[in-house]
Design an enzyme around this catalytic site. Structure first.
Site, PDB file in Angstrom:
ATOM      1  N   LYS A 105      -1.749   3.681 -34.241  1.00  0.00           N
ATOM      2  CA  LYS A 105      -2.546   2.530 -33.823  1.00  0.00           C
ATOM      3  C   LYS A 105      -3.139   1.788 -35.021  1.00  0.00           C
ATOM      4  CE  LYS A 105      -2.098   5.056 -30.114  1.00  0.00           C
ATOM      5  NZ  LYS A 105      -1.728   4.957 -28.743  1.00  0.00           N
TER       6      LYS A 105
ATOM      7  N   ALA B 108      -6.915   9.727 -33.488  1.00  0.00           N
ATOM      8  CA  ALA B 108      -5.797   8.802 -33.285  1.00  0.00           C
ATOM      9  C   ALA B 108      -6.198   7.341 -33.415  1.00  0.00           C
ATOM     10  CB  ALA B 108      -5.175   9.044 -31.909  1.00  0.00           C
TER      11      ALA B 108
ATOM     12  N   ASP C  79      -8.764  15.435 -32.491  1.00  0.00           N
ATOM     13  CA  ASP C  79      -7.682  14.462 -32.338  1.00  0.00           C
ATOM     14  C   ASP C  79      -8.202  13.121 -32.865  1.00  0.00           C
ATOM     15  OD1 ASP C  79      -5.635  12.807 -31.643  1.00  0.00           O
ATOM     16  OD2 ASP C  79      -5.587  13.351 -29.512  1.00  0.00           O
TER      17      ASP C  79
ATOM     18  N   TRP D  45      -6.736  12.848 -22.532  1.00  0.00           N
ATOM     19  CA  TRP D  45      -5.460  12.121 -22.579  1.00  0.00           C
ATOM     20  C   TRP D  45      -4.395  12.956 -21.856  1.00  0.00           C
ATOM     21  CZ3 TRP D  45      -1.600  12.633 -27.036  1.00  0.00           C
ATOM     22  CH2 TRP D  45      -0.559  11.712 -26.891  1.00  0.00           C
TER      23      TRP D  45
HETATM   24  C1  LMR Z   1      -1.710   6.125 -24.684  1.00  0.00           C
HETATM   25  O1  LMR Z   1      -2.587   6.945 -24.427  1.00  0.00           O
HETATM   26  O2  LMR Z   1      -1.372   5.215 -23.911  1.00  0.00           O
HETATM   27  C2  LMR Z   1      -1.025   6.183 -26.028  1.00  0.00           C
HETATM   28  O3  LMR Z   1      -1.585   7.176 -26.814  1.00  0.00           O
HETATM   29  C3  LMR Z   1       0.445   6.237 -25.937  1.00  0.00           C
HETATM   30  C4  LMR Z   1       0.976   7.529 -25.377  1.00  0.00           C
HETATM   31  O4  LMR Z   1       1.829   8.131 -26.033  1.00  0.00           O
HETATM   32  O5  LMR Z   1       0.547   7.962 -24.296  1.00  0.00           O
END
Ligand code: LMR
Length: 398
Positions: free
Chosen positions: A246, A213, A211, A130
């Site tokens: 989420k 999420a 993580d 991410w």
């Molecule tokens: C994403 O990956 O789009 C979400 O987790 C929102 C973000 O804060 O990036």
């Protein structure tokens, strides 16, 4: 002083939100930011959340401070939700929990705790990971490196390469793992792979930083916690950053929690004092409202059952969207294999197209995704999947 600052480019994910809002084309499709949408393209407040909120507002008599560690009922509920009601760790004193401003806040608290314990520690993240992991984890001064993860050829995990990389790490290295619904690829470890990963982490004396999420949005509430629970039960130490953005749809309320597992109750108690000090120095105390909602939902049998039912609807909808998207793309683009979309889980998949194609999709077809071609499957609607598939085919020149 400020005139010496450079102007920065927009955030790779959040910048898309603004670009999408400014687009007036009625066909526009937002596959950028990871937000769940229903068939009307809306992100509604979950009914269980609304009911909990109403009860809280009726009961609340003060807005005085809670505590640097946040809402104690919420923290306990997070220990149980992440580790499992029946886990021996729930009853033990080895796991402390600190409420945080969102999963991001929890990740940063974990990174700061690692830095306090071992400033020279290196955090190893999956390739890719991410986008926001990088500033969140390295922003406090920790060094980041990458381990092989995504297999662009199969759309799955390069598991052998990942294991060999972990085998070669020096003891006490930190390994960041996605509990489920890998962001940005949707490629998860299966249970056997989690067991092998846990064995390597244990043998090499590494610290897992998980993580979490998307619990409940991949395979199920329990299934999505399999790896995190296995690591926590098997290892002396682990960190788990939980987000309720989420699975409770509480995005803007910023609800998260950091769980720190220590080798002993004394180690966890010491970590808690450190975390509280870190939080105090960063933002003093977390916002109350969202965590109070989650605590209320999880403490009430009817609200919890209603929340679980809504979460199941969301998960099943994402699975249906995955099936329909793969089918429409297969029909529209016979020369490219998109079947991986049905094997991947959670909100995201990589489309696997070049940045140039991503730009064409945005400019000519009003379809928004991040430059690496990550798509938020939950941003599609059954009715616009054919439009999306035709747009991809045209952007690819097929
Ligand atoms: C994403 O990956 O789009 C979400 O987790 C929102 C973000 O804060 O990036």
């Amino acid at each position: 002083m400020l005139e010496h600052l450079d102007r920065l480019p927009p955030d790779p994910i959040l910048g898309l939100m603004a670009a999408f809002r400014a687009d007036s084309d009625p066909r526009k499709v937002d596959l950028g930011v990871g937000v769940y949408r229903d068939e009307r393209g809306e992100t509604p407040v979950m009914q269980a959340v609304r009911d909990a909120e109403r009860a809280l507002l009726a009961r609340q008599t003060t807005k005085t401070y809670v505590a640097p560690a946040g809402n104690a009922g919420f923290n306990e509920a997070m220990r149980r939700l992440a580790l499992g009601e029946d886990s021996p760790l729930v009853a033990s004193e080895r796991v402390c929990a600190v409420q945080a401003p969102g999963g991001c806040g929890a990740l940063r608290l974990g990174a700061e705790l690692i830095r306090a314990a071992r400033p020279e520690a290196v955090v190893h993240v999956s390739a890719p990971t991410w986008a926001n992991h990088v500033p969140l984890l390295s922003g406090c001064g920790l060094k980041l490196e990458r381990y092989p993860y995504f297999d662009t050829a199969t759309g799955g995990v390069r598991f052998e390469a990942m294991l060999s990389a972990l085998e070669a790490l020096p003891p006490r290295s930190v390994v960041l793992l996605h509990a489920s619904c890998h962001n940005p690829t949707g490629a998860d470890l299966d249970e056997a792979q989690w067991r092998e990963t846990a064995a390597v982490i244990q043998r090499r004396a590494l610290l897992p930083f998980i993580d979490m999420a998307y619990q409940g949005l991949g395979r199920g509430l329990t299934e999505d916690a399999y790896g995190a629970r296995l690591l926590a039960e098997q290892l002396p130490e682990a960190l788990i950053a939980v987000s309720c953005s989420k699975n409770f749809g509480l995005y803007r309320e910023r609800v998260g929690c950091l769980l720190a597992l220590g080798e002993s109750g004394a180690a966890a108690a010491a970590a808690l004092t450190q975390l509280v000090r870190i939080a105090r120095g960063l933002y003093s105390m977390p916002p109350d409202h969202g965590a109070a909602i989650v605590a209320e939902v999880l403490a009430s049998e009817p609200l919890r059952a209603a929340w679980l039912a809504e979460l199941t609807v969301m998960r099943e909808r994402i699975l249906q969207l995955r099936g329909a998207t793969a089918r429409e793309l297969a029909a529209a683009c016979p020369h490219k294999d998109f079947s991986r979309i049905v094997r991947q889980r959670g909100m995201f998949s990589f489309l696997g197209v070049a940045p140039e194609t991503v730009r064409r999709l945005r400019e000519a077809h009003h379809v928004y995704m991040t430059d690496d071609s990550r798509i938020n499957i939950a941003g599609l609607r059954m009715e616009n999947i054919p439009y999306f598939a035709r747009a991809v085919a045209q952007a690819l020149g097929q």
